[in-house]
Design a protein around this motif. Structure first.
Motif, PDB file in Angstrom:
ATOM      1  N   LYS A 134       0.859  -1.190   0.000  1.00 45.54           N
ATOM      2  CA  LYS A 134       0.000   0.000   0.000  1.00 45.54           C
ATOM      3  C   LYS A 134       0.892   1.235   0.000  1.00 45.54           C
ATOM      4  O   LYS A 134       1.679   1.459   0.911  1.00 45.54           O
ATOM      5  CB  LYS A 134      -0.917   0.005   1.212  1.00 45.54           C
ATOM      6  CG  LYS A 134      -1.882   1.161   1.180  1.00 45.54           C
ATOM      7  CD  LYS A 134      -2.908   1.077   2.255  1.00 45.54           C
ATOM      8  CE  LYS A 134      -3.832   2.272   2.088  1.00 45.54           C
ATOM      9  NZ  LYS A 134      -5.101   2.056   2.696  1.00 45.54           N
ATOM     10  N   THR A 151       0.693   5.499  -0.628  1.00 45.95           N
ATOM     11  CA  THR A 151      -0.324   6.542  -0.609  1.00 45.95           C
ATOM     12  C   THR A 151      -0.152   7.498  -1.774  1.00 45.95           C
ATOM     13  O   THR A 151      -0.846   7.395  -2.765  1.00 45.95           O
ATOM     14  CB  THR A 151      -0.314   7.287   0.728  1.00 45.95           C
ATOM     15  OG1 THR A 151       1.016   7.694   1.029  1.00 45.95           O
ATOM     16  CG2 THR A 151      -0.838   6.408   1.846  1.00 45.95           C
ATOM     17  N   ASP A 201      -3.908   4.260  -7.193  1.00 45.41           N
ATOM     18  CA  ASP A 201      -5.112   3.701  -6.610  1.00 45.41           C
ATOM     19  C   ASP A 201      -4.665   2.619  -5.629  1.00 45.41           C
ATOM     20  O   ASP A 201      -4.165   1.568  -6.040  1.00 45.41           O
ATOM     21  CB  ASP A 201      -6.004   3.114  -7.711  1.00 45.41           C
ATOM     22  CG  ASP A 201      -7.338   2.627  -7.189  1.00 45.41           C
ATOM     23  OD1 ASP A 201      -7.705   2.980  -6.044  1.00 45.41           O
ATOM     24  OD2 ASP A 201      -8.017   1.883  -7.923  1.00 45.41           O
ATOM     25  N   SER A 202      -4.810   2.894  -4.332  1.00 46.43           N
ATOM     26  CA  SER A 202      -4.410   1.934  -3.303  1.00 46.43           C
ATOM     27  C   SER A 202      -5.638   1.275  -2.687  1.00 46.43           C
ATOM     28  O   SER A 202      -6.581   1.958  -2.303  1.00 46.43           O
ATOM     29  CB  SER A 202      -3.616   2.626  -2.187  1.00 46.43           C
ATOM     30  OG  SER A 202      -2.310   2.873  -2.593  1.00 46.43           O
ATOM     31  N   LYS A 203      -5.577  -0.039  -2.626  1.00 38.82           N
ATOM     32  CA  LYS A 203      -6.640  -0.816  -1.995  1.00 38.82           C
ATOM     33  C   LYS A 203      -5.985  -1.898  -1.158  1.00 38.82           C
ATOM     34  O   LYS A 203      -5.111  -2.611  -1.636  1.00 38.82           O
ATOM     35  CB  LYS A 203      -7.532  -1.479  -3.045  1.00 38.82           C
ATOM     36  CG  LYS A 203      -8.268  -0.505  -3.926  1.00 38.82           C
ATOM     37  CD  LYS A 203      -9.046  -1.251  -4.983  1.00 38.82           C
ATOM     38  CE  LYS A 203      -9.669  -0.262  -5.935  1.00 38.82           C
ATOM     39  NZ  LYS A 203     -10.248  -0.906  -7.094  1.00 38.82           N
ATOM     40  N   ASN A 204      -6.428  -2.001   0.069  1.00 45.96           N
ATOM     41  CA  ASN A 204      -5.898  -3.013   0.980  1.00 45.96           C
ATOM     42  C   ASN A 204      -4.367  -2.973   0.966  1.00 45.96           C
ATOM     43  O   ASN A 204      -3.779  -1.980   1.304  1.00 45.96           O
ATOM     44  CB  ASN A 204      -6.450  -4.394   0.639  1.00 45.96           C
ATOM     45  CG  ASN A 204      -7.959  -4.432   0.710  1.00 45.96           C
ATOM     46  OD1 ASN A 204      -8.562  -3.786   1.563  1.00 45.96           O
ATOM     47  ND2 ASN A 204      -8.576  -5.156  -0.195  1.00 45.96           N
ATOM     48  N   GLU A 212      -2.373  -3.360  -1.768  1.00 40.53           N
ATOM     49  CA  GLU A 212      -1.954  -3.328  -3.165  1.00 40.53           C
ATOM     50  C   GLU A 212      -2.118  -1.906  -3.705  1.00 40.53           C
ATOM     51  O   GLU A 212      -3.022  -1.188  -3.325  1.00 40.53           O
ATOM     52  CB  GLU A 212      -2.820  -4.287  -3.978  1.00 40.53           C
ATOM     53  CG  GLU A 212      -2.489  -4.352  -5.432  1.00 40.53           C
ATOM     54  CD  GLU A 212      -3.355  -5.354  -6.164  1.00 40.53           C
ATOM     55  OE1 GLU A 212      -2.955  -6.528  -6.228  1.00 40.53           O
ATOM     56  OE2 GLU A 212      -4.414  -4.945  -6.666  1.00 40.53           O
ATOM     57  N   THR A 213      -1.210  -1.536  -4.593  1.00 40.43           N
ATOM     58  CA  THR A 213      -1.274  -0.229  -5.226  1.00 40.43           C
ATOM     59  C   THR A 213      -1.191  -0.408  -6.737  1.00 40.43           C
ATOM     60  O   THR A 213      -0.389  -1.192  -7.230  1.00 40.43           O
ATOM     61  CB  THR A 213      -0.107   0.670  -4.752  1.00 40.43           C
ATOM     62  OG1 THR A 213      -0.187   0.798  -3.327  1.00 40.43           O
ATOM     63  CG2 THR A 213      -0.166   2.039  -5.380  1.00 40.43           C
TER      64      THR A 213
END
Length: 156
Positions: A130, A132, A143-146, A148-149
């Motif tokens: 992740k 930021t 786009d960062s989710k959980n 993963e980026t």
């Protein structure tokens, strides 16, 4: 001059020798992140596995120093593989030195700019960490989710 090159040919043995004598954090290994890794010199067994992962990747990118430098390789190296989707690639190996956070970002950016372009036709770089924001790079979307980026080129 410092610059990214693909790890191929006679460069492999030079890189191996460098890794024996230099401590790195192995932040991403086999596509799995370990951002709390400690810096270490690699023992032969682990080193052979690392080199196999790099050499076997689609895009083994190392940051090489110029011929006049006393240090042959720099502070971040990344192996990237094609994804199951045509337009994306995935960071599967990442080696960095201190300062950890900035070199992690520099390594990811190195892979991004080498592969997300018209020559290679990829549109997204997936990083299993992740992240930021990357300040000063307005052309990159994140786009960062959980854990993963996804990095992509913004269209103007």
């Amino acid at each position: 001059m410092i610059g990214p090159v693909f790890l191929r040919g006679e460069l492999i043995n030079k890189f191996k020798e460098h890794l024996i004598n230099t401590e790195y954090h192995y932040v991403i290994h086999s596509g799995i992140a370990n951002i709390n890794s400690i810096a270490e010199r690699f023992e032969f067994e682990k080193l052979d596995d690392l080199l196999d992962k790099f050499i076997g990747s689609d895009y083994p990118i190392v940051c090489k120093s110029g011929s006049k430098s006393a240090i042959p390789f720099w502070d971040y190296h990344v192996a990237v593989n094609s994804s199951r989707y045509d337009k994306e690639v995935v960071v599967t190996e990442l080696l960095i030195r201190e300062p950890k956070d900035s070199n992690m970002t520099k390594g990811v950016l190195m892979a991004f700019y080498m592969l997300i372009n018209d020559r290679y036709k990829y549109e997204r770089l997936i990083v299993p960490i992740k992240m930021t924001e990357i300040i000063g790079y307005e052309d990159i979307g994140i786009d960062s989710k959980n854990d993963e980026t996804i990095l992509f080129r913004k269209h103007s």
